[in-house]
Motif scaffolding. Structure first.
Motif, PDB file in Angstrom:
ATOM      1  N   UNK A 176      27.552 -25.519 -46.264  1.00  0.00           N
ATOM      2  CA  UNK A 176      27.717 -26.272 -45.021  1.00  0.00           C
ATOM      3  C   UNK A 176      27.724 -25.313 -43.826  1.00  0.00           C
ATOM      4  N   UNK A 177      28.404 -24.167 -43.984  1.00  0.00           N
ATOM      5  CA  UNK A 177      28.417 -23.163 -42.923  1.00  0.00           C
ATOM      6  C   UNK A 177      27.002 -22.676 -42.625  1.00  0.00           C
ATOM      7  N   UNK A 178      26.257 -22.322 -43.682  1.00  0.00           N
ATOM      8  CA  UNK A 178      24.896 -21.816 -43.491  1.00  0.00           C
ATOM      9  C   UNK A 178      23.987 -22.859 -42.852  1.00  0.00           C
ATOM     10  N   UNK A 179      24.112 -24.099 -43.282  1.00  0.00           N
ATOM     11  CA  UNK A 179      23.295 -25.158 -42.703  1.00  0.00           C
ATOM     12  C   UNK A 179      23.546 -25.273 -41.199  1.00  0.00           C
ATOM     13  N   UNK A 180      24.807 -25.217 -40.803  1.00  0.00           N
ATOM     14  CA  UNK A 180      25.141 -25.268 -39.380  1.00  0.00           C
ATOM     15  C   UNK A 180      24.648 -24.038 -38.633  1.00  0.00           C
ATOM     16  N   UNK A 181      24.802 -22.864 -39.232  1.00  0.00           N
ATOM     17  CA  UNK A 181      24.372 -21.612 -38.601  1.00  0.00           C
ATOM     18  C   UNK A 181      22.866 -21.599 -38.391  1.00  0.00           C
ATOM     19  N   UNK A 182      22.107 -21.988 -39.430  1.00  0.00           N
ATOM     20  CA  UNK A 182      20.656 -22.033 -39.281  1.00  0.00           C
ATOM     21  C   UNK A 182      20.252 -23.016 -38.186  1.00  0.00           C
ATOM     22  N   UNK A 183      20.928 -24.139 -38.095  1.00  0.00           N
ATOM     23  CA  UNK A 183      20.646 -25.107 -37.030  1.00  0.00           C
ATOM     24  C   UNK A 183      20.900 -24.519 -35.647  1.00  0.00           C
ATOM     25  N   UNK A 184      21.989 -23.771 -35.506  1.00  0.00           N
ATOM     26  CA  UNK A 184      22.312 -23.166 -34.205  1.00  0.00           C
ATOM     27  C   UNK A 184      21.299 -22.110 -33.783  1.00  0.00           C
ATOM     28  N   UNK A 185      20.618 -21.489 -34.749  1.00  0.00           N
ATOM     29  CA  UNK A 185      19.637 -20.464 -34.367  1.00  0.00           C
ATOM     30  C   UNK A 185      18.203 -21.021 -34.396  1.00  0.00           C
ATOM     31  N   UNK A 186      18.091 -22.357 -34.424  1.00  0.00           N
ATOM     32  CA  UNK A 186      16.792 -22.979 -34.196  1.00  0.00           C
ATOM     33  C   UNK A 186      16.044 -23.521 -35.394  1.00  0.00           C
ATOM     34  N   UNK A 187      16.648 -23.522 -36.571  1.00  0.00           N
ATOM     35  CA  UNK A 187      15.963 -24.026 -37.757  1.00  0.00           C
ATOM     36  C   UNK A 187      16.243 -25.516 -37.921  1.00  0.00           C
ATOM     37  N   UNK A 188      15.194 -26.260 -38.283  1.00  0.00           N
ATOM     38  CA  UNK A 188      15.302 -27.700 -38.477  1.00  0.00           C
ATOM     39  C   UNK A 188      14.822 -28.060 -39.880  1.00  0.00           C
ATOM     40  N   UNK A 197      12.493 -25.003 -41.101  1.00  0.00           N
ATOM     41  CA  UNK A 197      11.472 -24.212 -40.430  1.00  0.00           C
ATOM     42  C   UNK A 197      11.842 -24.024 -38.970  1.00  0.00           C
ATOM     43  N   UNK A 198      11.243 -22.970 -38.404  1.00  0.00           N
ATOM     44  CA  UNK A 198      11.412 -22.667 -36.985  1.00  0.00           C
ATOM     45  C   UNK A 198      10.061 -22.247 -36.441  1.00  0.00           C
ATOM     46  N   UNK A 199       9.693 -22.811 -35.282  1.00  0.00           N
ATOM     47  CA  UNK A 199       8.460 -22.430 -34.609  1.00  0.00           C
ATOM     48  C   UNK A 199       8.709 -21.117 -33.878  1.00  0.00           C
TER      49      UNK A 199
END
Length: 190
Positions: free
Chosen positions: A142-154, A182-184
């Motif tokens: 859950x932490x990683x999912x949130x962290x990846x979202x904050x740095x632009x991954x969807x 992914x992130x553009x």
């Protein structure tokens, strides 16, 4: 009270030289680091003590030029695998930061390097897979999912582990899926 972490030097990320693939001590040290981090981050997902990698796999990946390490004051404190999937798409995995360096930016430096390296190779998109339990919330995931979202991954997709990695499915202690993010990279500064 939260413990403050102090960084003596700067986290530097660099390719692991291909010739390092023959260095048994280096491959063993990286294997131990990756397996230690993944054992904690994926506790409860696997039966017994499943290892994330082994020295032979790391040697192969290093020889292929896919392994990169983070150093702090000359000491390896993390690593990441970056590989080309298509002319436009890269993927990172095996993202690892030594437990004693959490919170000082090792993971972020590794991801930034992976993105910059891929952008320099002409790739426009970065991808990652995150193993997630289907029926319960895993704190590290859950932490990683949130962290990846904050740095632009969807999240762009999801697959059952039985479809994507059937040889791993039998090793799981709980049903899991792979979430694909992914992130553009085109809108990012180099």
């Amino acid at each position: 009270m939260r413990e403050e972490k102090h960084v003596q030097g700067e986290v530097r990320v660099e390719p692991l030289p291909r010739e390092t693939a023959a260095d048994a001590a280096m491959m063993s040290m990286l294997t131990d680091l990756i397996n230690e981090v993944y054992a904690a981050a994926e506790k409860g997902l696997w039966q017994g003590s499943a290892a994330r990698t082994d020295p032979a796999e790391l040697s192969r990946l290093t020889g292929a030029g896919e392994m990169f390490v983070a150093r702090l004051d000359g000491r390896i404190v993390g690593c990441v695998r970056v590989r080309r999937l298509t002319d436009e798409l890269s993927e990172f995995g095996m993202l690892t930061a030594a437990p004693e360096t959490r919170g000082i930016g090792v993971g972020r430096a590794l991801v930034r390097f992976a993105e910059s390296h891929s952008r320099a190779q002409g790739r426009h998109t970065m991808r990652l897979e995150l193993l997630m339990p289907r029926t319960w919330a895993h704190p590290s995931k859950e932490f990683l999912e949130g962290w990846y979202g904050r740095i632009g991954y969807r999240m762009v997709g999801m697959s059952e582990i039985e479809e994507t990695y059937p040889d791993l499915a039998g090793l799981l202690a709980t049903p899991c899926d792979f979430r694909v993010y992914q992130k553009d990279l085109r809108d990012q500064d180099g």
